[in-house]
Design an enzyme around this catalytic site. Structure first.
Site, PDB file in Angstrom:
ATOM      1  N   LYS A   1      -3.525   6.700  -1.967  1.00  0.00           N
ATOM      2  CA  LYS A   1      -3.844   6.667  -3.398  1.00  0.00           C
ATOM      3  C   LYS A   1      -5.362   6.630  -3.537  1.00  0.00           C
ATOM      4  CE  LYS A   1      -5.334   2.216  -3.553  1.00  0.00           C
ATOM      5  NZ  LYS A   1      -6.778   1.893  -3.786  1.00  0.00           N
TER       6      LYS A   1
ATOM      7  N   GLY B   1      -9.850   1.592   6.233  1.00  0.00           N
ATOM      8  CA  GLY B   1     -11.176   1.168   5.791  1.00  0.00           C
ATOM      9  C   GLY B   1     -11.802   2.190   4.878  1.00  0.00           C
TER      10      GLY B   1
ATOM     11  N   GLY C   1     -10.449   2.692   1.392  1.00  0.00           N
ATOM     12  CA  GLY C   1     -10.094   2.491  -0.003  1.00  0.00           C
ATOM     13  C   GLY C   1      -8.953   3.367  -0.461  1.00  0.00           C
ATOM     14  N   LEU C   2      -8.094   3.784   0.474  1.00  0.00           N
ATOM     15  CA  LEU C   2      -7.009   4.711   0.164  1.00  0.00           C
ATOM     16  C   LEU C   2      -5.626   4.069   0.202  1.00  0.00           C
ATOM     17  CD1 LEU C   2      -8.333   7.740   2.254  1.00  0.00           C
ATOM     18  CD2 LEU C   2      -8.505   7.421  -0.226  1.00  0.00           C
TER      19      LEU C   2
ATOM     20  N   GLY D   1      -3.742   3.128   2.718  1.00  0.00           N
ATOM     21  CA  GLY D   1      -2.818   3.650   3.721  1.00  0.00           C
ATOM     22  C   GLY D   1      -1.900   2.603   4.308  1.00  0.00           C
TER      23      GLY D   1
ATOM     24  N   ALA E   1       0.659   1.575   1.734  1.00  0.00           N
ATOM     25  CA  ALA E   1       1.685   2.612   1.580  1.00  0.00           C
ATOM     26  C   ALA E   1       2.694   2.550   2.723  1.00  0.00           C
ATOM     27  CB  ALA E   1       1.035   3.987   1.531  1.00  0.00           C
TER      28      ALA E   1
ATOM     29  N   ASP F   1      -1.866  -4.594  -3.422  1.00  0.00           N
ATOM     30  CA  ASP F   1      -1.625  -3.247  -3.945  1.00  0.00           C
ATOM     31  C   ASP F   1      -0.390  -2.581  -3.336  1.00  0.00           C
ATOM     32  OD1 ASP F   1      -2.717  -2.890  -1.456  1.00  0.00           O
ATOM     33  OD2 ASP F   1      -4.183  -1.379  -2.045  1.00  0.00           O
TER      34      ASP F   1
END
Length: 270
Positions: A8, A94, A96-97, A99, A102, A134
């Site tokens: 994301k 590291g 900000g996605l 992963g 998820a 998150d």
């Protein structure tokens, strides 16, 4: 069974206040993107739970992986049998996605289907919240306006469909602690939930990531990536989350090899 956990991005990220528990309240729009890991889980014939990770190398012990945490929570609650877990990492960490988050949430959904646990979405979100703030986002995996510490989700009618999306991740690693070190919480002047509904051409100075100031000071490469995107006519560019990845939204495909040689890039029309 095999699933494909996706990353994301944060479209805007405002740090609004510091809480009494030491965490920070924020607001952001979480948007899923089609950059995906590969996760497979099968029943272990030998009765021994094991996890193997391929692809991008991940720091830390396998037992601390978010997928293993998800399995242990459900194993304790439902008495799951031993499993073999195979994770192919494509999403940089590291960055900000989200992963790792998820991976955990997709593992929860996979195990729920695999063993017919009967968990509904609120139940799965509650399990995911035990792993990370998150993680619950990836249960529904749809655009959301996010508040609290990243754990309060409100569905939002928001789409980037038709836009050319470019993601760049340099070698720089930005820890969450580092990103927060110089952030001064403040209430945003403009409402993010309203700004993202305006044309992308109006976002540049109005949809901001509060982490950029502190991260750019220590990681000029990350700042330069954003600047380069604008030099190549990006409609909008921003760091995602606490970094260090930067994404750009373009009207057409761009030459990433020329712009960012040697860096991890992902480009796709959304």
């Amino acid at each position: 069974m095999i699933v494909f956990p996706n990353a994301k991005i944060n479209v805007g990220l405002n740090i609004t206040s510091k809480r009494a528990d030491g965490y920070h309240n924020l607001e952001s729009v979480f948007y899923p993107i089609p950059l995906k890991d590969v996760l497979e889980i099968v029943v272990a014939d030998d009765g021994v739970t094991e996890m193997q990770i391929g692809g991008i190398s991940i720091n830390g012990d396998v037992s601390d992986n978010t997928v293993m945490k998800a399995y242990r929570i459900l194993q304790e609650e439902y008495g799951l049998p031993a499993v073999k877990i195979f994770l192919e990492k494509v999403i940089p960490f590291g960055a900000g996605l989200g992963g790792g988050s998820a991976d955990a949430s997709f593992a929860i959904k996979l195990l729920n289907d695999m063993f017919h646990l009967g968990m509904d979405e609120p139940h799965m979100e509650a399990v995911a919240a035990k792993i990370g703030a998150d993680c619950p986002f990836f249960i529904k995996n749809k655009p959301a306006f996010v508040t609290g510490i990243g754990d309060v989700l409100e569905p939002i009618e928001f789409s980037l469909a038709g836009v050319y999306f470019l993601l760049v991740k340099p070698d720089d690693f930005v820890s969450t602690k580092e990103a927060y070190s110089k952030v001064v919480p403040k209430e945003p002047v403009l409402a993010l939930s309203e700004m993202v509904m305006k044309p992308i051409s109006e976002w540049k100075y109005n949809v901001v990531n509060d982490f950029e100031e502190s991260v750019f000071a220590n990681h000029p490469t990350v700042q330069r990536i954003k600047e380069t995107m604008y030099e190549h006519d990006a409609m909008y560019a921003s760091m995602s989350g606490s970094g260090s990845s930067v994404f750009g939204l373009f009207r057409s495909e761009v030459d990433v090899d020329d712009m960012f040689p040697g860096m991890f890039t992902f480009q796709q029309k959304l």
